[in-house]
Design a protein around this motif. Structure first.
Motif, PDB file in Angstrom:
ATOM      1  N   GLU A  18       0.827  -1.210   0.000  1.00  0.00           N
ATOM      2  CA  GLU A  18       0.000   0.000   0.000  1.00  0.00           C
ATOM      3  C   GLU A  18       0.860   1.258   0.000  1.00  0.00           C
ATOM      4  O   GLU A  18       0.629   2.183  -0.781  1.00  0.00           O
ATOM      5  CB  GLU A  18      -0.890  -0.007   1.254  1.00  0.00           C
ATOM      6  N   GLU A  22       1.667   4.421  -3.003  1.00  0.00           N
ATOM      7  CA  GLU A  22       1.397   5.830  -2.712  1.00  0.00           C
ATOM      8  C   GLU A  22       2.623   6.708  -2.970  1.00  0.00           C
ATOM      9  O   GLU A  22       2.540   7.933  -2.830  1.00  0.00           O
ATOM     10  CB  GLU A  22       0.932   5.986  -1.271  1.00  0.00           C
ATOM     11  N   ASP A  31      -2.381   5.095 -12.271  1.00  0.00           N
ATOM     12  CA  ASP A  31      -3.506   5.605 -11.483  1.00  0.00           C
ATOM     13  C   ASP A  31      -4.198   4.427 -10.793  1.00  0.00           C
ATOM     14  O   ASP A  31      -4.998   3.721 -11.411  1.00  0.00           O
ATOM     15  CB  ASP A  31      -4.481   6.356 -12.382  1.00  0.00           C
ATOM     16  N   GLU A  33      -6.054   2.886  -7.037  1.00  0.00           N
ATOM     17  CA  GLU A  33      -6.678   3.155  -5.746  1.00  0.00           C
ATOM     18  C   GLU A  33      -6.583   1.874  -4.941  1.00  0.00           C
ATOM     19  O   GLU A  33      -6.935   0.796  -5.427  1.00  0.00           O
ATOM     20  CB  GLU A  33      -8.136   3.550  -5.928  1.00  0.00           C
ATOM     21  N   CYS A  34      -6.095   1.989  -3.721  1.00  0.00           N
ATOM     22  CA  CYS A  34      -5.978   0.831  -2.837  1.00  0.00           C
ATOM     23  C   CYS A  34      -7.050   0.907  -1.760  1.00  0.00           C
ATOM     24  O   CYS A  34      -7.323   1.980  -1.229  1.00  0.00           O
ATOM     25  CB  CYS A  34      -4.613   0.809  -2.158  1.00  0.00           C
ATOM     26  N   SER A  35      -7.614  -0.234  -1.461  1.00  0.00           N
ATOM     27  CA  SER A  35      -8.510  -0.310  -0.312  1.00  0.00           C
ATOM     28  C   SER A  35      -8.188  -1.611   0.414  1.00  0.00           C
ATOM     29  O   SER A  35      -7.907  -2.634  -0.211  1.00  0.00           O
ATOM     30  CB  SER A  35      -9.974  -0.253  -0.733  1.00  0.00           C
ATOM     31  N   VAL A  46      -7.742   2.682 -11.972  1.00  0.00           N
ATOM     32  CA  VAL A  46      -8.845   3.605 -12.197  1.00  0.00           C
ATOM     33  C   VAL A  46      -9.239   3.666 -13.673  1.00  0.00           C
ATOM     34  O   VAL A  46     -10.423   3.654 -14.002  1.00  0.00           O
ATOM     35  CB  VAL A  46      -8.501   5.014 -11.653  1.00  0.00           C
TER      36      VAL A  46
END
Length: 113
Positions: A18, A22, A31, A33-35, A46
């Motif tokens: 993670e 970043e 591009d 997005e990590c969750s 994305v």
């Protein structure tokens, strides 16, 4: 390795991935997005909506990765996470998977994990 040791190490791996995604050089290239929910890290691209899922499997003492290229299992050998089929290293393989799905050459490193 005890389950507690594994969980500590697995958490560090997921946090490390993670944090790497970043970094400014990676954010500029891909591009994503990590969750994260517990032991599951979802990396979403994305632009395409494709995903890579990284999760820990405590009973097996393995890290599992699901990507467009397939599903992979990694076991810790005391120094690094090795693919149970071909001995490739987790962070090197994950860099290639992210590069492929993200459309830009990137490299993430273990950084003490």
């Amino acid at each position: 390795m005890t389950e507690s040791d594994f969980l500590t190490l697995a958490d560090a791996v997921l946090s490390g991935i993670e944090a790497a995604l970043e970094r400014p050089d990676i954010v500029d290239a891909v591009d994503v997005e990590c969750s994260r929910s517990g032991n599951v890290l979802e990396i979403e691209f994305v632009d395409t909506g494709s995903k890579i899922i990284v999760n820990s499997q405590a009973p097996m003492r393995e890290m599992w990765v699901a990507a467009k290229s397939g599903g992979y299992h990694y076991k810790y050998d005391g120094q690094q996470w090795c693919n149970t089929r071909d001995d490739s290293e987790l962070f090197t393989a994950l860099s290639a998977m992210i590069s492929q799905q993200g459309g830009a050459e990137i490299s993430i490193a273990a950084r003490g994990v």
